[in-house]
Design an enzyme around this catalytic site. Sequence first.
Site, PDB file in Angstrom:
ATOM      1  N   HIS A   1     -70.123  13.885  48.395  1.00  0.00           N
ATOM      2  CA  HIS A   1     -69.274  12.857  48.358  1.00  0.00           C
ATOM      3  C   HIS A   1     -67.964  13.260  49.300  1.00  0.00           C
ATOM      4  O   HIS A   1     -67.771  14.278  49.384  1.00  0.00           O
ATOM      5  CB  HIS A   1     -68.783  12.504  46.707  1.00  0.00           C
ATOM      6  CG  HIS A   1     -69.533  11.782  46.210  1.00  0.00           C
ATOM      7  ND1 HIS A   1     -69.508  11.261  44.865  1.00  0.00           N
ATOM      8  CD2 HIS A   1     -70.861  11.439  46.389  1.00  0.00           C
ATOM      9  CE1 HIS A   1     -70.391  10.671  44.532  1.00  0.00           C
ATOM     10  NE2 HIS A   1     -71.372  10.686  45.211  1.00  0.00           N
TER      11      HIS A   1
ATOM     12  N   GLU B   1     -64.918  13.191  48.785  1.00  0.00           N
ATOM     13  CA  GLU B   1     -63.713  13.865  47.918  1.00  0.00           C
ATOM     14  C   GLU B   1     -64.218  15.490  48.054  1.00  0.00           C
ATOM     15  O   GLU B   1     -63.368  16.418  48.363  1.00  0.00           O
ATOM     16  CB  GLU B   1     -63.418  13.449  46.675  1.00  0.00           C
ATOM     17  CG  GLU B   1     -62.991  12.102  46.460  1.00  0.00           C
ATOM     18  CD  GLU B   1     -64.092  11.070  46.322  1.00  0.00           C
ATOM     19  OE1 GLU B   1     -63.985  10.093  45.646  1.00  0.00           O
ATOM     20  OE2 GLU B   1     -65.411  11.216  46.849  1.00  0.00           O
TER      21      GLU B   1
ATOM     22  N   CYS C   1     -65.640   9.535  41.501  1.00  0.00           N
ATOM     23  CA  CYS C   1     -66.808   9.552  40.364  1.00  0.00           C
ATOM     24  C   CYS C   1     -66.155  10.830  39.309  1.00  0.00           C
ATOM     25  O   CYS C   1     -65.413  11.568  39.948  1.00  0.00           O
ATOM     26  CB  CYS C   1     -68.172   9.874  40.922  1.00  0.00           C
ATOM     27  SG  CYS C   1     -68.490  11.506  41.662  1.00  0.00           S
TER      28      CYS C   1
ATOM     29  N   CYS D   1     -66.465  14.099  41.263  1.00  0.00           N
ATOM     30  CA  CYS D   1     -65.466  14.571  42.306  1.00  0.00           C
ATOM     31  C   CYS D   1     -64.067  14.466  41.479  1.00  0.00           C
ATOM     32  O   CYS D   1     -63.196  15.271  41.793  1.00  0.00           O
ATOM     33  CB  CYS D   1     -65.314  13.193  43.293  1.00  0.00           C
ATOM     34  SG  CYS D   1     -66.670  13.349  44.517  1.00  0.00           S
TER      35      CYS D   1
END
Length: 166
Positions: free
Chosen positions: A82, A84, A110, A113
């Site tokens: 992801h 992040e 999420c 993250c």
Amino acid sequence: MEKINKQRKGNLTWDEYFMGIAKLSSMRSKDPNTQVGACIVGSDNRILSIGYNGCPNGFNDDEFPWDREGEPLNTKYLYVCHAEMNSVLNYRGNRKELESAKIYVDLFPCNECAKIIIQAGIKEVVYLSDKYANTDGTIASKKLFDTCGVKYRQIKLSGKEIKLDL
């Protein structure tokens, strides 16, 4: 002293600027469905790192399963990093600088993250969309942030358009 006002009007706010960097970073993503970018900013409004959702280094994008549905090993979810995560991992400076930093992201983080953001010491999340607000992962993210003292807020856009000709 008389005030002289000759500044250009309509310039970007810091929030608009950093979210624009996150959105621009998302355009590097090869995901056909979801493009997410992230921009980490220090307390002095300096960009510390950026990232976008994509494959780990060395993983062939052409052989990567970008499907959203199907057998888990044939979908993107077990492989993608992801935005992040990538922005935290891409940071090359002193880890102390991440403490009290902000992260700007297209999509509310999420739960996985959220844990990375917390462990990195980032203290504020500024996000654009919370389209998965009612999912267990996002509810868990907010619980993690609330418990660990990480602020989060949705950016209020002004409707400005940014056009780039490359």
